[in-house]
Design a protein around this motif. Structure first.
Motif, PDB file in Angstrom:
ATOM      1  N   THR A 189       0.908  -1.412   0.006  1.00 52.84           N
ATOM      2  CA  THR A 189       0.011  -0.172  -0.130  1.00 52.84           C
ATOM      3  C   THR A 189       0.981   1.259   0.007  1.00 52.84           C
ATOM      4  OG1 THR A 189      -1.735  -1.213   1.085  1.00 52.84           O
ATOM      5  CG2 THR A 189      -1.744   1.344   1.136  1.00 52.84           C
ATOM      6  N   ALA A 190       0.403   2.100  -0.911  1.00 55.42           N
ATOM      7  CA  ALA A 190       1.338   3.211  -0.953  1.00 55.42           C
ATOM      8  C   ALA A 190       1.053   4.456  -0.181  1.00 55.42           C
ATOM      9  CB  ALA A 190       1.639   3.775  -2.419  1.00 55.42           C
ATOM     10  N   LYS A 191       1.714   5.438   0.740  1.00 55.47           N
ATOM     11  CA  LYS A 191       1.251   6.324   1.241  1.00 55.47           C
ATOM     12  C   LYS A 191       1.165   7.359   0.609  1.00 55.47           C
ATOM     13  CE  LYS A 191       2.885   4.951   6.178  1.00 55.47           C
ATOM     14  NZ  LYS A 191       3.435   5.405   7.228  1.00 55.47           N
ATOM     15  N   PRO A 192       0.219   8.260   0.953  1.00 52.81           N
ATOM     16  CA  PRO A 192      -0.046   9.365  -0.081  1.00 52.81           C
ATOM     17  C   PRO A 192       1.316  10.555   0.352  1.00 52.81           C
ATOM     18  CG  PRO A 192      -1.396   9.489   1.746  1.00 52.81           C
ATOM     19  CD  PRO A 192      -0.716   8.207   1.913  1.00 52.81           C
ATOM     20  N   GLY A 193       1.474  11.417  -0.908  1.00 50.95           N
ATOM     21  CA  GLY A 193       2.751  12.342  -0.887  1.00 50.95           C
ATOM     22  C   GLY A 193       2.998  12.840  -2.370  1.00 50.95           C
ATOM     23  N   PRO A 194       3.875  13.476  -2.599  1.00 52.28           N
ATOM     24  CA  PRO A 194       4.195  14.184  -3.776  1.00 52.28           C
ATOM     25  C   PRO A 194       5.075  12.952  -4.776  1.00 52.28           C
ATOM     26  CG  PRO A 194       5.815  15.033  -1.994  1.00 52.28           C
ATOM     27  CD  PRO A 194       4.735  14.026  -1.342  1.00 52.28           C
ATOM     28  N   ARG A 195       4.709  13.256  -5.988  1.00 51.34           N
ATOM     29  CA  ARG A 195       5.443  12.252  -7.021  1.00 51.34           C
ATOM     30  C   ARG A 195       6.379  12.953  -7.777  1.00 51.34           C
ATOM     31  NH1 ARG A 195       3.553   8.988  -3.322  1.00 51.34           N
ATOM     32  NH2 ARG A 195       1.714   7.856  -3.563  1.00 51.34           N
ATOM     33  N   GLU A 196       6.647  14.157  -7.628  1.00 51.38           N
ATOM     34  CA  GLU A 196       7.791  14.978  -8.387  1.00 51.38           C
ATOM     35  C   GLU A 196       8.490  15.594  -7.497  1.00 51.38           C
ATOM     36  OE1 GLU A 196       5.837  16.997 -11.383  1.00 51.38           O
ATOM     37  OE2 GLU A 196       4.814  15.461 -12.331  1.00 51.38           O
ATOM     38  N   LEU A 197       9.703  16.240  -7.898  1.00 50.85           N
ATOM     39  CA  LEU A 197      10.378  17.049  -7.074  1.00 50.85           C
ATOM     40  C   LEU A 197       9.787  18.339  -6.671  1.00 50.85           C
ATOM     41  CD1 LEU A 197      13.935  16.456  -8.681  1.00 50.85           C
ATOM     42  CD2 LEU A 197      12.937  15.687  -6.437  1.00 50.85           C
ATOM     43  N   ALA A 198       9.085  18.771  -7.720  1.00 52.79           N
ATOM     44  CA  ALA A 198       8.400  20.189  -7.563  1.00 52.79           C
ATOM     45  C   ALA A 198       9.151  21.444  -6.573  1.00 52.79           C
ATOM     46  CB  ALA A 198       6.940  19.984  -6.772  1.00 52.79           C
ATOM     47  N   GLY A 199      10.167  21.571  -7.357  1.00 52.81           N
ATOM     48  CA  GLY A 199      11.289  22.511  -6.527  1.00 52.81           C
ATOM     49  C   GLY A 199      12.004  22.051  -5.467  1.00 52.81           C
ATOM     50  N   GLY A 200      11.421  21.026  -4.948  1.00 59.82           N
ATOM     51  CA  GLY A 200      12.348  20.377  -3.710  1.00 59.82           C
ATOM     52  C   GLY A 200      13.712  19.709  -4.238  1.00 59.82           C
ATOM     53  N   ASP A 201      14.239  19.384  -2.924  1.00 56.37           N
ATOM     54  CA  ASP A 201      15.632  18.493  -3.468  1.00 56.37           C
ATOM     55  C   ASP A 201      15.377  16.843  -3.472  1.00 56.37           C
ATOM     56  OD1 ASP A 201      17.074  20.631  -3.868  1.00 56.37           O
ATOM     57  OD2 ASP A 201      17.646  20.741  -1.738  1.00 56.37           O
ATOM     58  N   THR A 202      14.440  16.245  -2.831  1.00 55.72           N
ATOM     59  CA  THR A 202      14.015  14.953  -2.663  1.00 55.72           C
ATOM     60  C   THR A 202      12.459  14.829  -2.720  1.00 55.72           C
ATOM     61  OG1 THR A 202      13.833  15.086  -0.231  1.00 55.72           O
ATOM     62  CG2 THR A 202      16.106  14.865  -1.248  1.00 55.72           C
ATOM     63  N   VAL A 203      12.297  13.387  -3.166  1.00 57.13           N
ATOM     64  CA  VAL A 203      10.783  13.042  -3.225  1.00 57.13           C
ATOM     65  C   VAL A 203      11.030  11.747  -2.603  1.00 57.13           C
ATOM     66  CG1 VAL A 203      10.948  12.634  -5.574  1.00 57.13           C
ATOM     67  CG2 VAL A 203       8.745  12.659  -4.405  1.00 57.13           C
ATOM     68  N   GLN A 204       9.757  11.221  -1.934  1.00 58.13           N
ATOM     69  CA  GLN A 204       9.946   9.980  -1.094  1.00 58.13           C
ATOM     70  C   GLN A 204       8.500   9.332  -1.685  1.00 58.13           C
ATOM     71  OE1 GLN A 204      10.609  10.109   2.965  1.00 58.13           O
ATOM     72  NE2 GLN A 204      12.662   9.903   2.965  1.00 58.13           N
ATOM     73  N   LEU A 205       8.913   7.972  -1.777  1.00 55.48           N
ATOM     74  CA  LEU A 205       7.659   7.014  -1.985  1.00 55.48           C
ATOM     75  C   LEU A 205       7.766   5.883  -0.909  1.00 55.48           C
ATOM     76  CD1 LEU A 205       5.275   5.773  -3.286  1.00 55.48           C
ATOM     77  CD2 LEU A 205       6.694   4.316  -4.717  1.00 55.48           C
TER      78      LEU A 205
END
Length: 575
Positions: free
Chosen positions: A161-177
């Motif tokens: 099951t995937a927890k909700p959260g961003p799927r792109e960097l969108a200006g940040g330095d990291t993205v987590q899944l």
């Protein structure tokens, strides 16, 4: 001079083999020096992960929740500045990954291409797409999987099951899944961390024991790849398209494996994984390498681990490392960190990721020459900033380093040219007595203080440099798509306008005229034809390699002029 011409003919013959190989690969056909591509009787499909075996070698049984209806699966896409990755919640595996900054290598365009396309010899050019590493399609199976090496606990067949959260960097330095799965009281959480500008994905596995008794799980990290060979594999070993699993350990260092050998080992040992590679070590990683690119699973925690290869199913293989996590008490959690690198074989980057990872950049049998050569070129490039001019500067340095040998060789050739009438007279005098002719020639060499091999030494030294540069150009992703000036937009591809091969032919013709002519008229004509023959071969060689020889020849012409006019006595100068 006879020995020199023999050396030139050896070089000419080797170049013909290389020409044939390049021509075959240029037209998308297998080289005659490589085995025919292995085909699979069952095409790879999206079900490949469902048919894979667990890392402990036993088939993963259908534990509760292990087999998921299609409706429960979710394909999650993560996008960064360098990646477009797709992760399947069925198994939490990476089943698609595009490298956004690398495009499929388009074939160079030549004036004859439309004609070849019409007669069907060459396919029409296709749209250039991003390089794809991981994939799960009809033609390619390439997956990154992980899980617990017990079919009763979460593994690469379980539903996450995937927890909700961003799927792109969108200006940040990291993205987590974050993905989570629980089976029989054991919970596995996978956290993928993608970083800006990095091809290294941090993968953290957290195992929580929700049972009333301690558990002792082991974590497996594995790469799955089909065994189909790409078309156009090169017989040279280093350059050319290929796929190969690899294992690195502190005990045995780098071991490049082969899918066919894994298949034979599995067949001979009835699936006991009795393959010829290291089985366990304190440190190490597993990888799948290909031309210019690599994927590697690298455990970050120190400790004993196992290495295994297996045939997952028909024409699909896995290479894995198993990391024991130790005992986990009831209600406790234990974490294990790893790095999944998927990207180019950039030497400076690989050296920082893990010990020995730079060894996936395969230079073949000339690695002992290629590595220092690339190091020097990399130093020059850091100052110059253009790989084409780097090759020019590198050629100048090589000529300066070999100047003493070249000067001696040119002196010898100048003396040989002066002695040509005397040598021709000896051939006429002893044409029916070869033994006496050889004695007379040796006496002449001794009297005139001529070394008949003097002109060959620079050529013999240049040959391994030539071959090593060929490997460096074909194996270094740093030069892939690197331009020089104007029409040269990729130094690893042939010159699309043939300008460099033509300049090479002119320079080689001038060099041939400056050298002593063979006494035999037939040999003289053959030597005059060699510039044309070599220039035609260079139509299909990497433009960076031709650039090296063009600069080398131009410098040789200038060098010979200086030596003839400054360093050679007047009576021995080339007229």
């Amino acid at each position: 001079m006879d020995i020199k011409r023999t050396v030139l003919w050896v070089i000419f013959t080797m170049s013909l083999f290389m020409l044939w190989d390049n021509w075959a690969r240029y037209n998308g056909k297998p080289s005659m020096f490589s085995p025919a591509p292995q085909t699979s009787s069952a095409p790879a499909s999206a079900s490949a992960s469902a048919q894979a075996v667990a890392a402990n070698g036993a088939a993963a049984a259908a534990a509760p929740g292990a087999a998921a209806p299609a409706a429960q699966r979710e394909l999650i896409t993560i996008t960064t500045d360098v990646f477009k990755a797709q992760i399947d919640t069925l198994g939490g595996e990476v089943n698609h990954l595009e490298l956004l900054q690398f495009k499929d290598h388009p074939q160079p365009k030549h004036f004859w291409d439309p004609f070849l396309e019409v007669i069907g010899v060459k396919e029409k050019a296709k749209d250039v797409k991003n390089i794809v590493l991981f994939d799960d399609g009809k033609k390619r199976t390439y997956l990154a999987q992980s899980g617990l090496a017990n079919e009763l606990w979460p593994n690469h067949k379980s539903v996450f099951t995937a927890k909700p959260g961003p799927r792109e960097l969108a200006g940040g330095d990291t993205v987590q899944l974050v993905l989570e799965a629980e089976q029989n009281g054991v919970k596995l959480s996978k956290t993928f961390t993608f970083k800006k500008g990095s091809y290294a994905i941090d993968v953290r596995h957290a195992v929580t024991n929700q049972t009333a008794a301690p558990v002792t799980p082991s974590l497996y990290l594995q790469l799955v790849h089909d065994g189909t060979k790409p078309e156009g594999a090169s017989f040279m070993g280093g350059p050319g398209e290929f796929y190969a699993p690899a294992i690195y350990s502190d005990a045995e260092k780098f071991q490049k494996l082969d899918f066919e050998k894994i298949h034979k080992a599995e067949k001979e040992s009835a699936g006991s994984s009795n393959n010829n590679h290291v089985k366990s070590a304190e440190q190490g990683w597993v990888a799948v390498i290909q031309h210019f690119f690599v994927s590697a699973f690298i455990p970050q925690d120190k400790g004993q681990r196992e290495f295994r290869t297996a045939q997952v199913r028909d024409n699909v293989y896995s290479v894995s490392t198993i990391v024991p996590l130790g005992a986990i008490a009831a209600g406790a959690t234990k974490e294990s960190n790893a790095t999944l690198y998927a990207g180019p074989q950039t030497t400076s980057v690989l050296e920082k990721i893990a010990p020995g990872l730079e060894l996936v950049k395969d230079y073949g049998i000339l690695a002992i020459i290629c590595k220092p050569m690339f190091w020097l070129m990399d130093v020059l490039h850091s100052a110059i900033g253009n790989w084409g001019w780097t090759i020019v500067a590198f050629t100048v340095l090589i000529k300066l380093a070999l100047f003493p040998l070249s000067a001696a060789g040119f002196r010898s050739m100048a003396k040989m040219k002066v002695m040509t009438p005397k040598m021709q007279d000896l051939r006429e005098r002893y044409k029916n007595d070869p033994q006496r002719l050889n004695q007379a020639m040796m006496e002449l060499y001794k009297t005139e203080k001529i070394n008949p091999f003097g002109g060959c030494l620079p050529i013999l030294i240049q040959m391994p440099i030539f071959l090593a540069l060929y490997w460096v150009l074909q194996a270094s992703v740093e030069m892939r798509g690197a331009p020089w000036i104007g029409w040269i937009t990729d130094l690893t591809s042939p010159d699309p306008l043939f300008i460099l091969p033509v300049i090479y032919a002119i320079s080689m013709y001038i060099t041939t005229k400056l050298n002593p002519a063979p006494a035999d008229p037939v040999q003289a004509k053959m030597m005059m034809m060699m510039p044309l023959v070599f220039s035609v071969m260079f139509f299909f060689f990497p433009s960076g390699l031709v650039l090296y020889w063009v600069v080398n020849n131009i410098l040789s012409i200038g060098q010979q002029w200086v030596i003839n006019n400054k360093l050679i006595p007047a009576e021995h100068r080339t007229k």
